[in-house]
Design a protein around this motif. Structure first.
Motif, PDB file in Angstrom:
ATOM      1  N   LEU A 100       0.828  -1.209   0.000  1.00  0.00           N
ATOM      2  CA  LEU A 100       0.000   0.000   0.000  1.00  0.00           C
ATOM      3  C   LEU A 100       0.859   1.254   0.000  1.00  0.00           C
ATOM      4  O   LEU A 100       0.513   2.251  -0.649  1.00  0.00           O
ATOM      5  N   LEU A 101       1.968   1.235   0.709  1.00  0.00           N
ATOM      6  CA  LEU A 101       2.882   2.391   0.701  1.00  0.00           C
ATOM      7  C   LEU A 101       3.498   2.593  -0.683  1.00  0.00           C
ATOM      8  O   LEU A 101       3.643   3.731  -1.147  1.00  0.00           O
ATOM      9  N   ILE A 102       3.859   1.496  -1.338  1.00  0.00           N
ATOM     10  CA  ILE A 102       4.423   1.601  -2.684  1.00  0.00           C
ATOM     11  C   ILE A 102       3.389   2.145  -3.666  1.00  0.00           C
ATOM     12  O   ILE A 102       3.723   2.852  -4.629  1.00  0.00           O
ATOM     13  N   ASN A 103       2.132   1.843  -3.412  1.00  0.00           N
ATOM     14  CA  ASN A 103       1.075   2.278  -4.322  1.00  0.00           C
ATOM     15  C   ASN A 103       0.846   3.786  -4.269  1.00  0.00           C
ATOM     16  O   ASN A 103       0.314   4.358  -5.223  1.00  0.00           O
ATOM     17  N   ILE A 104       1.243   4.441  -3.184  1.00  0.00           N
ATOM     18  CA  ILE A 104       1.011   5.887  -3.073  1.00  0.00           C
ATOM     19  C   ILE A 104       1.710   6.653  -4.194  1.00  0.00           C
ATOM     20  O   ILE A 104       1.062   7.431  -4.913  1.00  0.00           O
ATOM     21  N   PRO A 105       3.023   6.459  -4.423  1.00  0.00           N
ATOM     22  CA  PRO A 105       3.642   7.176  -5.548  1.00  0.00           C
ATOM     23  C   PRO A 105       3.172   6.683  -6.909  1.00  0.00           C
ATOM     24  O   PRO A 105       3.160   7.455  -7.872  1.00  0.00           O
ATOM     25  N   HIS A 138      -7.635  -1.974  -2.555  1.00  0.00           N
ATOM     26  CA  HIS A 138      -8.288  -3.184  -2.047  1.00  0.00           C
ATOM     27  C   HIS A 138      -7.716  -4.438  -2.714  1.00  0.00           C
ATOM     28  O   HIS A 138      -7.445  -5.441  -2.048  1.00  0.00           O
ATOM     29  N   ALA A 139      -7.553  -4.396  -4.037  1.00  0.00           N
ATOM     30  CA  ALA A 139      -7.002  -5.550  -4.745  1.00  0.00           C
ATOM     31  C   ALA A 139      -5.558  -5.804  -4.331  1.00  0.00           C
ATOM     32  O   ALA A 139      -5.139  -6.958  -4.172  1.00  0.00           O
ATOM     33  N   THR A 140      -4.785  -4.730  -4.147  1.00  0.00           N
ATOM     34  CA  THR A 140      -3.393  -4.872  -3.722  1.00  0.00           C
ATOM     35  C   THR A 140      -3.302  -5.536  -2.365  1.00  0.00           C
ATOM     36  O   THR A 140      -2.550  -6.503  -2.161  1.00  0.00           O
ATOM     37  N   MET A 141      -4.067  -5.028  -1.411  1.00  0.00           N
ATOM     38  CA  MET A 141      -4.009  -5.553  -0.049  1.00  0.00           C
ATOM     39  C   MET A 141      -4.532  -6.983   0.016  1.00  0.00           C
ATOM     40  O   MET A 141      -3.939  -7.840   0.684  1.00  0.00           O
ATOM     41  N   ALA A 142      -5.629  -7.262  -0.681  1.00  0.00           N
ATOM     42  CA  ALA A 142      -6.198  -8.604  -0.645  1.00  0.00           C
ATOM     43  C   ALA A 142      -5.249  -9.638  -1.228  1.00  0.00           C
ATOM     44  O   ALA A 142      -5.050 -10.717  -0.649  1.00  0.00           O
ATOM     45  N   MET A 143      -4.639  -9.336  -2.366  1.00  0.00           N
ATOM     46  CA  MET A 143      -3.734 -10.301  -2.976  1.00  0.00           C
ATOM     47  C   MET A 143      -2.446 -10.439  -2.183  1.00  0.00           C
ATOM     48  O   MET A 143      -1.863 -11.541  -2.125  1.00  0.00           O
ATOM     49  N   ALA A 144      -1.974  -9.370  -1.564  1.00  0.00           N
ATOM     50  CA  ALA A 144      -0.783  -9.475  -0.731  1.00  0.00           C
ATOM     51  C   ALA A 144      -1.024 -10.419   0.442  1.00  0.00           C
ATOM     52  O   ALA A 144      -0.181 -11.260   0.769  1.00  0.00           O
ATOM     53  N   GLY A 184      -3.500  -4.675 -11.864  1.00  0.00           N
ATOM     54  CA  GLY A 184      -2.298  -4.014 -11.358  1.00  0.00           C
ATOM     55  C   GLY A 184      -2.132  -4.205  -9.864  1.00  0.00           C
ATOM     56  O   GLY A 184      -1.014  -4.398  -9.372  1.00  0.00           O
ATOM     57  N   GLY A 185      -3.240  -4.158  -9.121  1.00  0.00           N
ATOM     58  CA  GLY A 185      -3.175  -4.399  -7.687  1.00  0.00           C
ATOM     59  C   GLY A 185      -2.748  -5.815  -7.370  1.00  0.00           C
ATOM     60  O   GLY A 185      -1.948  -6.044  -6.450  1.00  0.00           O
ATOM     61  N   PHE A 186      -3.284  -6.794  -8.123  1.00  0.00           N
ATOM     62  CA  PHE A 186      -2.863  -8.182  -7.930  1.00  0.00           C
ATOM     63  C   PHE A 186      -1.361  -8.341  -8.158  1.00  0.00           C
ATOM     64  O   PHE A 186      -0.668  -9.017  -7.390  1.00  0.00           O
ATOM     65  N   ALA A 187      -0.876  -7.727  -9.237  1.00  0.00           N
ATOM     66  CA  ALA A 187       0.544  -7.841  -9.570  1.00  0.00           C
ATOM     67  C   ALA A 187       1.419  -7.188  -8.503  1.00  0.00           C
ATOM     68  O   ALA A 187       2.449  -7.735  -8.100  1.00  0.00           O
ATOM     69  N   LEU A 188       1.004  -6.013  -8.032  1.00  0.00           N
ATOM     70  CA  LEU A 188       1.795  -5.304  -7.029  1.00  0.00           C
ATOM     71  C   LEU A 188       1.836  -6.087  -5.717  1.00  0.00           C
ATOM     72  O   LEU A 188       2.909  -6.262  -5.128  1.00  0.00           O
ATOM     73  N   GLY A 189       0.676  -6.559  -5.253  1.00  0.00           N
ATOM     74  CA  GLY A 189       0.644  -7.304  -4.006  1.00  0.00           C
ATOM     75  C   GLY A 189       1.467  -8.580  -4.067  1.00  0.00           C
ATOM     76  O   GLY A 189       2.227  -8.895  -3.145  1.00  0.00           O
ATOM     77  N   THR A 190       1.344  -9.321  -5.178  1.00  0.00           N
ATOM     78  CA  THR A 190       2.101 -10.566  -5.327  1.00  0.00           C
ATOM     79  C   THR A 190       3.595 -10.299  -5.415  1.00  0.00           C
ATOM     80  O   THR A 190       4.408 -11.021  -4.812  1.00  0.00           O
ATOM     81  N   ALA A 191       3.981  -9.280  -6.164  1.00  0.00           N
ATOM     82  CA  ALA A 191       5.403  -8.973  -6.333  1.00  0.00           C
ATOM     83  C   ALA A 191       6.049  -8.609  -5.005  1.00  0.00           C
ATOM     84  O   ALA A 191       7.164  -9.064  -4.705  1.00  0.00           O
TER      85      ALA A 191
END
Length: 256
Positions: A100-105, A138-144, A184-191
């Motif tokens: 989530l912090l990475i998603n801010i920028p 939401h997608a980022t956090m859920a997939m992470a 994109g959220g799925f990819a970010l959380g998984t990465a």
């Protein structure tokens, strides 16, 4: 006005205004209208249910799933399994926070408006969304959390990933995200989970081991009633299970 297909201009007469408003040749926008269109035909009680599930319900279910996984590996796993699994469970929410912090920028750089701001006919189930759309928090956090659960325990992890996929569907259904925002959220959380897992687990595993070896705090990692020779052994990723050759029985016993 001329349309665009994958960045290439079309003749002005090729794409009508109605086709443009409904997605035209853009598969991202077309899928948005297809999924979000389900909300228009659904009864109001279903829309209210999807609103709660997509905004709060699935995230709460992921928290409960993490707690269930912790309870399971703590009571049934051996000492080695419990330490590795609990370290993975600690990493899951930490990875979600980092993502989530990475998603801010990322959001500030892309500056993609919410779909209902740029396109007509979107059924919006949640009002007040004024921040940028890409990528979906939401997608980022859920997939992470789901991927972090998979690192800790495969069976619970598959359930967590399934919940994350459902979260992504809900965000598009609610009209607050494009499908590519969710992907994109799925990819970010998984990465974040997978790329930083070796370092994170290298730091967390000794800490969890120290907690397990302590007094009452050790119960957070492994129950006193859990047998070191528990038959129900849970799989963890990247944590080898020490074994020795069985003596005359044809079975392998755990290393002492």
């Amino acid at each position: 006005m001329a349309g665009l297909v994958w960045g290439f201009p079309l003749a002005e007469s090729t794409v009508s205004p109605l086709t443009q408003s409904r997605g035209g040749s853009d598969p991202d926008l077309g899928l948005l209208y297809d999924i979000n269109g389900l909300a228009k035909d659904a009864p109001s009680w279903l829309d209210r249910t999807m609103e709660f599930v997509g905004e709060y319900g699935i995230m709460l279910a992921l928290v409960l799933l993490v707690l269930w996984c912790w309870w399971s590996v703590r009571r049934r796993g051996t000492a080695e399994d419990s330490v590795g699994a609990v370290a993975g469970l600690v990493w899951a929410p930490l990875a979600a926070g980092i993502a989530l912090l990475i998603n801010i920028p990322i959001r500030g750089f892309v500056e993609r408006p919410r779909p209902f701001l740029d396109h007509q006919g979107i059924e919006v189930l949640v009002s007040g969304k004024t921040d940028y759309s890409f990528v979906s928090d939401h997608a980022t956090m859920a997939m992470a959390v789901g991927a972090g659960l998979f690192v800790a325990h495969r069976r619970f992890g598959l359930a967590g990933i399934g919940l994350a996929l459902a979260e992504g569907f809900c965000r598009v259904y609610m009209g607050v995200h494009y499908p590519t925002d969710v992907v994109g959220g799925f990819a970010l959380g998984t990465a974040v989970v997978l790329l930083l897992a070796p370092l994170a687990l290298a730091l967390l595993t000794p800490l969890v081991s120290a907690v397990a070896a302590s007094g009452r705090a050790g119960r957070l990692v492994r129950s006193r009633r859990a047998s070191p020779f528990a038959a129900d052994r849970h799989e963890t990723l990247g944590i080898p299970e020490p074994r020795t050759e069985g003596s005359g029985t044809g079975e392998n016993d755990l290393a002492a």
